[in-house]
Design a protein around this motif. Structure first.
Motif, short mmCIF file in Angstrom:
data_model
loop_
_atom_site.label_atom_id
_atom_site.label_comp_id
_atom_site.label_asym_id
_atom_site.label_seq_id
_atom_site.Cartn_x
_atom_site.Cartn_y
_atom_site.Cartn_z
N ASP A 211 0.82 -1.22 0.00
CA ASP A 211 0.00 0.00 0.00
C ASP A 211 0.85 1.26 0.00
OD1 ASP A 211 -2.30 -1.58 0.10
OD2 ASP A 211 -2.10 -1.78 2.28
N GLY A 212 2.15 1.11 -0.21
CA GLY A 212 3.05 2.27 -0.22
C GLY A 212 3.66 2.55 1.14
N ILE A 213 4.50 3.57 1.15
CA ILE A 213 5.28 3.91 2.35
C ILE A 213 4.73 5.21 2.94
CG2 ILE A 213 7.59 4.57 3.16
CD1 ILE A 213 8.66 3.13 0.56
N ASP A 214 4.45 5.21 4.22
CA ASP A 214 4.04 6.45 4.88
C ASP A 214 5.24 7.26 5.36
OD1 ASP A 214 1.02 6.20 5.00
OD2 ASP A 214 1.64 4.29 5.90
N ILE A 215 6.25 6.55 5.88
CA ILE A 215 7.45 7.25 6.38
C ILE A 215 8.67 6.54 5.83
CG2 ILE A 215 8.76 7.98 8.41
CD1 ILE A 215 6.18 7.54 10.03
N TYR A 216 9.53 7.30 5.17
CA TYR A 216 10.83 6.74 4.77
C TYR A 216 11.89 7.41 5.63
CZ TYR A 216 15.14 5.76 2.35
OH TYR A 216 16.44 5.37 2.07
N PHE A 217 12.66 6.61 6.33
CA PHE A 217 13.76 7.14 7.15
C PHE A 217 15.04 6.81 6.40
CE2 PHE A 217 16.79 7.76 10.42
CZ PHE A 217 16.21 8.54 11.41
N ASP A 218 15.66 7.84 5.84
CA ASP A 218 16.78 7.63 4.92
C ASP A 218 18.12 7.73 5.63
OD1 ASP A 218 18.11 7.19 2.56
OD2 ASP A 218 17.96 9.26 1.86
N ASN A 219 18.86 6.65 5.58
CA ASN A 219 20.24 6.66 6.09
C ASN A 219 21.25 6.51 4.96
OD1 ASN A 219 19.79 6.81 8.93
ND2 ASN A 219 19.04 4.70 8.89
N VAL A 220 20.76 6.27 3.75
CA VAL A 220 21.62 5.78 2.69
C VAL A 220 21.66 6.69 1.46
CG1 VAL A 220 21.71 3.91 0.98
CG2 VAL A 220 21.56 3.36 3.40
N GLY A 221 20.52 7.28 1.07
CA GLY A 221 20.47 8.11 -0.14
C GLY A 221 20.43 7.27 -1.40
N ALA A 222 20.74 7.93 -2.56
CA ALA A 222 20.89 7.30 -3.87
C ALA A 222 19.70 6.39 -4.22
CB ALA A 222 22.22 6.55 -3.93
N GLU A 223 19.99 5.13 -4.59
CA GLU A 223 18.92 4.26 -5.09
C GLU A 223 17.82 4.05 -4.03
OE1 GLU A 223 19.97 0.18 -5.93
OE2 GLU A 223 18.08 -0.18 -6.99
N HIS A 224 18.22 3.89 -2.79
CA HIS A 224 17.22 3.72 -1.73
C HIS A 224 16.26 4.91 -1.69
CE1 HIS A 224 19.49 0.33 0.05
NE2 HIS A 224 18.36 0.08 0.67
N LEU A 225 16.83 6.09 -1.79
CA LEU A 225 16.01 7.30 -1.73
C LEU A 225 15.08 7.37 -2.95
CD1 LEU A 225 15.23 10.10 -0.71
CD2 LEU A 225 17.40 10.97 -1.59
N ALA A 226 15.62 7.04 -4.12
CA ALA A 226 14.81 7.10 -5.34
C ALA A 226 13.67 6.08 -5.27
CB ALA A 226 15.69 6.84 -6.56
N VAL A 227 13.99 4.88 -4.84
CA VAL A 227 12.97 3.82 -4.76
C VAL A 227 11.91 4.21 -3.73
CG1 VAL A 227 12.60 1.47 -3.91
CG2 VAL A 227 14.41 1.92 -5.60
N ALA A 228 12.35 4.66 -2.59
CA ALA A 228 11.39 5.01 -1.53
C ALA A 228 10.50 6.16 -2.00
CB ALA A 228 12.13 5.40 -0.25
N MET A 229 11.13 7.17 -2.59
CA MET A 229 10.35 8.35 -2.99
C MET A 229 9.26 7.96 -3.98
SD MET A 229 11.66 12.01 -4.47
CE MET A 229 12.74 12.51 -3.20
N SER A 230 9.60 7.04 -4.89
CA SER A 230 8.62 6.68 -5.91
C SER A 230 7.51 5.79 -5.34
CB SER A 230 9.30 5.98 -7.09
OG SER A 230 9.82 4.75 -6.65
N GLN A 231 7.70 5.29 -4.13
CA GLN A 231 6.66 4.43 -3.55
C GLN A 231 6.01 5.06 -2.30
OE1 GLN A 231 7.47 0.20 -3.47
NE2 GLN A 231 9.04 0.39 -5.04
N MET A 232 6.22 6.36 -2.14
CA MET A 232 5.59 7.03 -0.98
C MET A 232 4.09 7.14 -1.19
SD MET A 232 8.05 7.69 1.14
CE MET A 232 7.21 8.69 2.36
N ARG A 233 3.38 7.12 -0.08
CA ARG A 233 1.94 7.38 -0.13
C ARG A 233 1.69 8.88 -0.05
NH1 ARG A 233 -1.79 3.44 1.75
NH2 ARG A 233 -2.87 5.02 2.96
N GLN A 234 0.46 9.25 -0.39
CA GLN A 234 0.10 10.65 -0.26
C GLN A 234 0.30 11.12 1.17
OE1 GLN A 234 -3.27 11.45 -2.80
NE2 GLN A 234 -3.98 12.94 -1.31
N ASN A 235 0.82 12.30 1.33
CA ASN A 235 1.08 12.90 2.65
C ASN A 235 2.11 12.12 3.48
OD1 ASN A 235 -0.73 15.10 2.31
ND2 ASN A 235 -2.42 13.70 2.72
N GLY A 236 2.96 11.36 2.79
CA GLY A 236 4.03 10.66 3.49
C GLY A 236 5.09 11.64 3.97
#
Ligand code: NDP
Length: 329
Positions: A211-236
């Motif tokens: 159902d997507g991600i509500d909170i992404y806690f980024d420790n890594v950046g790059a691909e992880h950040l891109a993947v997470a951002m594209s799978q965020m839910r609305q108002n994440g």
């Protein structure tokens, strides 16, 4: 008294190597009034230190070349000329990479060796633990039932983020770089643990967060950040804590300088105007007044002829308009 310290010998361009550091023997120095002599027992090594090995770009002052690397330590007081500290006390200090050091008693904090093992004061009960706590609770603002995705999940910060999120009642997904780390995350109670070195990260995250991600806690950046951002839910919420994948690059990767989000504590916030209709009355009142007072001016670019509507529209993408583009029918 003689002791040893590890100094920054030069500023590394990429991955630091053995020549980046220099182990030297030095005098500890005299114990002045109000000071303590500390024997370090545990030294903290942290990703942020890599940034401080650069001349610029870190959110903290650069380390000095030729000086011992500063950082968190846990040690024991060997001698004290400070009223609040006695020989034998365990303390947390910023003495850094040295075996012994003299520092002001006011600059150290006593820790209770009976309450928790000493190393915990540099981890879960120290700076990384607090990073997880503040980053998740204050910035991530988790709500029970939400899905959290954390990268670097088996590390000092990430492992605590995941566990606090479980305490709050979130569904927790973590990624880490080995099967042993995945097993550790299972042990900690993560709902899903991903080994990002195996298979496709985007697919694994999509499977773990249907159902997507509500909170992404980024420790890594790059691909992880891109993947997470594209799978965020609305108002994440995306908590930009760190981007360790970038720290040893000689130059930033192409694209927006996302490290600035961390270093400058930026808020990047998307919005859609139609969500803010509660502000319409305020908008109309203020804007009418500003227009009447000529404090807000405007221009239009008007294309004549109904049949030229497509051209007018396409003109938006070649910059044909100044101000609002309209068609006069
Ligand atoms: P960790 O304990 O997580 O140790 C670092 C881990 O990062 C490694 O074990 C490794 O785990 C992972 N890693 C290293 N290189 C890469 C890479 N190229 N791609 C993906 N993962 C990588 O460190 P901390 O918990 O202390 O720090 C985690 C993050 O939090 C860092 O980015 C740090 O800078 C940041 N931080 C930010 C603070 C702040 O105030 N904003 C304060 C403290 C930390 P794996 O095997 O899983 O790859």
């Amino acid at each position: 008294m003689r002791t040893r310290e590890i100094r920054l010998a030069l500023r590394p361009d990429q991955m630091p190597g053995p020549d980046t550091f220099e182990l030297v023997e030095v005098d500890v120095g005299e114990l002045g009034e109000g000071q303590v002599l500390i024997e370090n027992r545990y030294l903290s090594v942290d990703p942020y230190m890599r940034g401080r090995m650069r001349e610029t770009g870190s959110y903290a002052a650069p380390f000095e070349v030729g000086k011992a690397v500063p950082g968190g330590t846990i040690g024991r007081v060997l001698a004290s000329r400070h009223g609040g500290l006695a020989e034998g006390d365990h303390v947390r200090s910023g003495l850094g990479w040295r075996e012994h050091g003299v520092t002001d008693g006011g600059a150290v904090q006593r820790v209770d060796a009976d309450a928790a093992p000493l190393p915990a004061y540099l981890g879960v009960l120290g700076m990384p633990g607090m990073t997880a706590y503040v980053g998740l609770l204050d910035l991530g603002q988790p709500v029970p039932g939400e899905t959290l995705f954390v990268s670097g999940a088996a590390g000092a910060v990430g492992s605590v983020v995941g566990q606090i999120a479980k305490i709050v009642g979130c569904r927790v997904v973590g990624s880490a770089g080995s099967a042993a780390k995945v097993a550790y995350l299972d042990e900690l109670g993560f709902d899903v643990a991903i080994n990002y070195r195996e298979g496709d990260l985007a697919e694994a995250v999509a499977d773990a967060c249907p159902d997507g991600i509500d909170i992404y806690f980024d420790n890594v950046g790059a691909e992880h950040l891109a993947v997470a951002m594209s799978q965020m839910r609305q108002n994440g919420r995306m908590v930009e804590c760190g981007m360790i994948s970038q720290y040893n690059l000689a130059a930033p990767e192409p694209g927006p300088p996302l490290w600035s989000v961390v270093a400058k504590r930026l808020t990047i916030r998307g919005f859609i105007v139609s969500d803010h209709n509660d502000r319409r009355v305020d908008f109309e009142r203020d804007m009418s007044r500003w227009v009447a007072e000529e404090r807000v001016r405007w221009r239009e670019t008007i294309v004549d002829g109904f049949e030229h509507t497509p051209e007018a529209f396409l003109g938006l993408f070649s910059g044909d308009n100044i101000g609002k583009m309209l068609v006069r029918v």
